[in-house]
Design a protein around this motif. Structure first.
Motif, short mmCIF file in Angstrom:
data_model
loop_
_atom_site.label_atom_id
_atom_site.label_comp_id
_atom_site.label_asym_id
_atom_site.label_seq_id
_atom_site.Cartn_x
_atom_site.Cartn_y
_atom_site.Cartn_z
N LEU A 62 0.83 -1.21 0.00
CA LEU A 62 0.00 0.00 0.00
C LEU A 62 0.87 1.26 0.00
O LEU A 62 0.50 2.25 -0.63
CB LEU A 62 -0.95 -0.01 1.19
CG LEU A 62 -2.12 -0.97 1.05
CD1 LEU A 62 -2.88 -1.09 2.35
CD2 LEU A 62 -3.05 -0.52 -0.07
N ALA A 63 2.00 1.21 0.67
CA ALA A 63 2.90 2.38 0.68
C ALA A 63 3.45 2.64 -0.72
O ALA A 63 3.70 3.79 -1.09
CB ALA A 63 4.05 2.17 1.66
N ARG A 64 3.61 1.58 -1.51
CA ARG A 64 4.08 1.77 -2.90
C ARG A 64 2.98 2.34 -3.80
O ARG A 64 3.26 3.04 -4.75
CB ARG A 64 4.58 0.44 -3.47
CG ARG A 64 5.92 -0.01 -2.90
CD ARG A 64 6.48 -1.21 -3.64
NE ARG A 64 5.82 -2.45 -3.30
CZ ARG A 64 6.15 -3.25 -2.29
NH1 ARG A 64 7.15 -2.92 -1.51
NH2 ARG A 64 5.49 -4.36 -2.06
N ARG A 87 1.99 9.55 0.35
CA ARG A 87 2.24 9.60 1.80
C ARG A 87 0.99 10.08 2.52
O ARG A 87 0.58 9.51 3.53
CB ARG A 87 3.43 10.51 2.10
CG ARG A 87 3.90 10.46 3.56
CD ARG A 87 5.16 11.32 3.74
NE ARG A 87 5.85 11.03 4.96
CZ ARG A 87 5.54 11.52 6.16
NH1 ARG A 87 4.52 12.35 6.28
NH2 ARG A 87 6.25 11.20 7.22
N GLU A 88 0.37 11.14 1.99
CA GLU A 88 -0.84 11.68 2.61
C GLU A 88 -1.96 10.65 2.63
O GLU A 88 -2.66 10.49 3.63
CB GLU A 88 -1.30 12.94 1.86
CG GLU A 88 -2.53 13.58 2.45
CD GLU A 88 -2.95 14.83 1.70
OE1 GLU A 88 -4.16 15.05 1.58
OE2 GLU A 88 -2.06 15.58 1.24
N GLY A 89 -2.14 9.94 1.54
CA GLY A 89 -3.17 8.91 1.47
C GLY A 89 -2.92 7.78 2.46
O GLY A 89 -3.84 7.27 3.10
N PHE A 90 -1.67 7.39 2.60
CA PHE A 90 -1.29 6.33 3.53
C PHE A 90 -1.57 6.76 4.97
O PHE A 90 -2.14 6.01 5.76
CB PHE A 90 0.18 5.98 3.34
CG PHE A 90 0.63 4.75 4.08
CD1 PHE A 90 0.46 3.49 3.54
CD2 PHE A 90 1.24 4.86 5.33
CE1 PHE A 90 0.87 2.34 4.21
CE2 PHE A 90 1.66 3.73 6.01
CZ PHE A 90 1.48 2.47 5.45
N LEU A 113 6.07 5.18 9.16
CA LEU A 113 5.96 3.84 8.58
C LEU A 113 6.07 3.92 7.06
O LEU A 113 6.80 3.14 6.44
CB LEU A 113 4.64 3.18 9.00
CG LEU A 113 4.41 1.76 8.53
CD1 LEU A 113 5.50 0.83 9.03
CD2 LEU A 113 3.03 1.28 8.98
N TYR A 114 5.39 4.87 6.46
CA TYR A 114 5.47 5.08 5.01
C TYR A 114 6.92 5.35 4.60
O TYR A 114 7.42 4.76 3.65
CB TYR A 114 4.57 6.26 4.62
CG TYR A 114 4.56 6.56 3.15
CD1 TYR A 114 3.64 5.95 2.32
CD2 TYR A 114 5.45 7.49 2.61
CE1 TYR A 114 3.61 6.23 0.95
CE2 TYR A 114 5.44 7.77 1.25
CZ TYR A 114 4.51 7.14 0.43
OH TYR A 114 4.50 7.42 -0.93
#
Length: 162
Positions: free
Chosen positions: A9-11, A15-18, A155-156
């Motif tokens: 998911l990070a890929r 960053r904001e979405g994560f 974490l991201y």
């Protein structure tokens, strides 16, 4: 969700979405996973004078600091080796009920519950049953498992930059 799921998911997300998708805190552990067959009823006693720290590996093991559905005590998140803990860390150096995180106004405390091998924050051992404030970026050690307390943004970044 496991570490690979968060990494995927990070890929795919910004960053904001994560960060919006995963509010809250995590424990990011970069250590060799224990062999489940070696985990028994008794906690393995560790001599911290010897070099028992596990070798780092490329993958992160991620634990969400959150209540498990149906667990009692809504004001605390239990950490331990037992399957009924909120955060289950299956390492023989971790007590069945090792510690708990407790929410307080403005942050979190970590409390060691007389664990066999202790809990450390930024290298300092915690006294049993004494709340100790923790925050994002703190290095936490449960038995020989070393972790970093992270939020979704950190974490991201771990998944993007290692």
């Amino acid at each position: 969700m496991d570490g690979e799921g968060y990494a995927e998911l990070a890929r795919r997300l910004s960053r904001e979405g994560f960060v919006l998708r995963f509010p809250g805190l995590f424990l990011a552990v970069r250590a060799e996973a224990p062999e489940v067959s070696k985990i028994g009823f008794e906690t393995a006693v560790v001599d911290f004078r010897d070099d028992h720290l596990k070798e780092a590996r490329d993958e992160w093991e991620i634990f969400r600091v959150a209540k498990a559905a149906g667990n009692p005590y809504p004001d605390r998140v239990s950490v331990g080796r037992a399957r009924n803990c909120d955060v289950v860390m299956r390492d023989p150096s971790i007590s069945k009920l090792h510690a708990h995180f407790r929410a307080r106004e403005g942050g979190w405390d970590l409390v060691d519950l007389e664990s066999q091998n202790g809990t450390r924050v930024n290298g300092a051992p915690l006294a049993a049953h004494q709340p100790h404030p923790v925050s994002v970026g703190d290095a936490i050690q449960f038995g020989i498992m070393s972790a970093e307390l992270v939020d979704a943004g950190r974490l991201y970044d771990l998944f993007q930059f290692g």
